[in-house]
Design a protein around this motif. Structure first.
Motif, PDB file in Angstrom:
ATOM      1  N   ALA A  82      40.321 126.236  68.893  1.00 31.10           N
ATOM      2  CA  ALA A  82      40.891 127.525  69.283  1.00 31.10           C
ATOM      3  C   ALA A  82      41.403 128.260  68.038  1.00 31.10           C
ATOM      4  N   GLU A  83      42.213 127.563  67.219  1.00 34.90           N
ATOM      5  CA  GLU A  83      42.722 128.178  66.003  1.00 34.90           C
ATOM      6  C   GLU A  83      43.242 127.112  65.053  1.00 34.90           C
ATOM      7  N   ILE A  84      43.302 127.487  63.771  1.00 32.20           N
ATOM      8  CA  ILE A  84      43.891 126.621  62.754  1.00 32.20           C
ATOM      9  C   ILE A  84      45.327 127.070  62.566  1.00 32.20           C
ATOM     10  N   LEU A  85      46.280 126.180  62.820  1.00 34.42           N
ATOM     11  CA  LEU A  85      47.692 126.546  62.723  1.00 34.42           C
ATOM     12  C   LEU A  85      48.186 126.445  61.285  1.00 34.42           C
ATOM     13  N   ASN A  86      47.972 125.301  60.644  1.00 35.10           N
ATOM     14  CA  ASN A  86      48.357 125.086  59.242  1.00 35.10           C
ATOM     15  C   ASN A  86      47.168 124.523  58.509  1.00 35.10           C
ATOM     16  N   SER A  87      46.751 125.184  57.450  1.00 36.32           N
ATOM     17  CA  SER A  87      45.624 124.703  56.661  1.00 36.32           C
ATOM     18  C   SER A  87      46.165 123.924  55.468  1.00 36.32           C
ATOM     19  N   LYS A  88      45.632 122.722  55.279  1.00 34.31           N
ATOM     20  CA  LYS A  88      46.041 121.894  54.145  1.00 34.31           C
ATOM     21  C   LYS A  88      45.360 122.428  52.897  1.00 34.31           C
ATOM     22  N   ILE A  89      46.138 122.729  51.884  1.00 33.29           N
ATOM     23  CA  ILE A  89      45.582 123.281  50.645  1.00 33.29           C
ATOM     24  C   ILE A  89      45.172 122.127  49.758  1.00 33.29           C
ATOM     25  N   SER A  90      43.910 122.103  49.338  1.00 35.00           N
ATOM     26  CA  SER A  90      43.393 121.016  48.503  1.00 35.00           C
ATOM     27  C   SER A  90      43.494 121.371  47.038  1.00 35.00           C
ATOM     28  N   THR A 142      31.326 119.518  63.990  1.00 34.54           N
ATOM     29  CA  THR A 142      32.199 118.667  64.795  1.00 34.54           C
ATOM     30  C   THR A 142      33.323 118.135  63.919  1.00 34.54           C
ATOM     31  N   ILE A 143      34.541 118.138  64.471  1.00 32.61           N
ATOM     32  CA  ILE A 143      35.682 117.522  63.805  1.00 32.61           C
ATOM     33  C   ILE A 143      36.298 116.518  64.766  1.00 32.61           C
ATOM     34  N   VAL A 144      37.059 115.587  64.219  1.00 32.26           N
ATOM     35  CA  VAL A 144      37.790 114.633  65.034  1.00 32.26           C
ATOM     36  C   VAL A 144      39.273 114.954  64.875  1.00 32.26           C
ATOM     37  N   VAL A 145      39.943 115.164  66.007  1.00 29.42           N
ATOM     38  CA  VAL A 145      41.355 115.547  66.003  1.00 29.42           C
ATOM     39  C   VAL A 145      42.172 114.438  66.655  1.00 29.42           C
ATOM     40  N   CYS A 180      37.225 123.752  59.227  1.00 28.27           N
ATOM     41  CA  CYS A 180      38.376 122.850  59.188  1.00 28.27           C
ATOM     42  C   CYS A 180      38.203 121.775  58.123  1.00 28.27           C
ATOM     43  N   ASN A 181      39.320 121.376  57.538  1.00 32.21           N
ATOM     44  CA  ASN A 181      39.347 120.281  56.580  1.00 32.21           C
ATOM     45  C   ASN A 181      40.281 119.201  57.089  1.00 32.21           C
ATOM     46  N   GLU A 182      40.172 117.998  56.536  1.00 30.24           N
ATOM     47  CA  GLU A 182      41.059 116.911  56.929  1.00 30.24           C
ATOM     48  C   GLU A 182      42.501 117.289  56.608  1.00 30.24           C
ATOM     49  N   GLY A 183      43.403 116.994  57.520  1.00 27.35           N
ATOM     50  CA  GLY A 183      44.818 117.298  57.338  1.00 27.35           C
ATOM     51  C   GLY A 183      45.257 118.609  57.957  1.00 27.35           C
ATOM     52  N   ASP A 184      44.319 119.455  58.371  1.00 22.59           N
ATOM     53  CA  ASP A 184      44.676 120.723  59.012  1.00 22.59           C
ATOM     54  C   ASP A 184      45.290 120.467  60.381  1.00 22.59           C
ATOM     55  N   ARG A 185      46.282 121.279  60.734  1.00 20.52           N
ATOM     56  CA  ARG A 185      46.873 121.226  62.075  1.00 20.52           C
ATOM     57  C   ARG A 185      46.165 122.292  62.899  1.00 20.52           C
ATOM     58  N   VAL A 186      45.602 121.885  64.060  1.00 12.51           N
ATOM     59  CA  VAL A 186      44.772 122.795  64.848  1.00 12.51           C
ATOM     60  C   VAL A 186      45.170 122.783  66.322  1.00 12.51           C
ATOM     61  N   ARG A 187      44.810 123.871  67.012  1.00  5.51           N
ATOM     62  CA  ARG A 187      44.943 123.944  68.468  1.00  5.51           C
ATOM     63  C   ARG A 187      43.541 123.885  69.047  1.00  5.51           C
ATOM     64  N   ILE A 188      43.341 123.020  70.053  1.00  2.00           N
ATOM     65  CA  ILE A 188      42.033 122.873  70.680  1.00  2.00           C
ATOM     66  C   ILE A 188      42.146 123.166  72.175  1.00  2.00           C
ATOM     67  N   THR A 189      41.048 123.626  72.767  1.00  2.72           N
ATOM     68  CA  THR A 189      41.025 123.913  74.198  1.00  2.72           C
ATOM     69  C   THR A 189      39.860 123.186  74.848  1.00  2.72           C
ATOM     70  N   GLU A 190      40.045 122.858  76.090  1.00  8.58           N
ATOM     71  CA  GLU A 190      39.011 122.179  76.865  1.00  8.58           C
ATOM     72  C   GLU A 190      37.868 123.155  77.156  1.00  8.58           C
ATOM     73  N   THR A 191      36.641 122.644  77.165  1.00  4.79           N
ATOM     74  CA  THR A 191      35.474 123.479  77.406  1.00  4.79           C
ATOM     75  C   THR A 191      34.422 122.670  78.154  1.00  4.79           C
ATOM     76  N   ARG A 192      33.274 123.300  78.400  1.00  6.59           N
ATOM     77  CA  ARG A 192      32.174 122.584  79.046  1.00  6.59           C
ATOM     78  C   ARG A 192      31.683 121.490  78.104  1.00  6.59           C
ATOM     79  N   PRO A 193      30.985 120.487  78.614  1.00  8.28           N
ATOM     80  CA  PRO A 193      30.456 119.442  77.731  1.00  8.28           C
ATOM     81  C   PRO A 193      29.457 120.007  76.715  1.00  8.28           C
ATOM     82  N   MET A 194      29.717 119.774  75.442  1.00 10.27           N
ATOM     83  CA  MET A 194      28.824 120.218  74.372  1.00 10.27           C
ATOM     84  C   MET A 194      27.830 119.121  73.999  1.00 10.27           C
ATOM     85  N   SER A 195      28.239 117.865  74.177  1.00 10.79           N
ATOM     86  CA  SER A 195      27.374 116.719  73.906  1.00 10.79           C
ATOM     87  C   SER A 195      27.928 115.559  74.731  1.00 10.79           C
TER      88      SER A 195
END
Length: 82
Positions: free
Chosen positions: A74-82, A18-21, A51-66
């Motif tokens: 959906a995809e990682i657009l820009n990955s933050k290089i650590s 799980t990530i928080v966006v 995913c890591n903190e600072g990454d720019r991501v695209r998310i899509t709606e889905t059925r309830p997971m929890s």
């Protein structure tokens, strides 16, 4: 009806699968016209924990997971290089 999509920045990846966006919504104030920034946080399912903190991501709606998780990665657009 098509699934909703949002683009935001990962602010937390401390949970398992799980990530928080955070998604910013910019709009003009109805009376004064100043740009107001509102931020909303979504819990997102990240099956592979890639995913890591600072990454720019695209998310899509889905059925309830929890109880609070209704979006999936959906995809990682820009990955933050650590």
């Amino acid at each position: 009806m098509a699934a909703k999509e949002r683009v935001g920045v990962v602010v937390s990846n401390k949970m398992d699968k799980t990530i928080v966006v955070a998604i910013e919504n910019r709009s003009a104030h109805p009376k004064y016209g100043k740009t107001v920034v509102k931020t909303k946080k979504y819990k997102v399912h990240d099956e592979e924990n890639k995913c890591n903190e600072g990454d720019r991501v695209r998310i899509t709606e889905t059925r309830p997971m929890s109880r609070t998780k209704r979006w999936q990665l959906a995809e990682i657009l820009n990955s933050k290089i650590s």
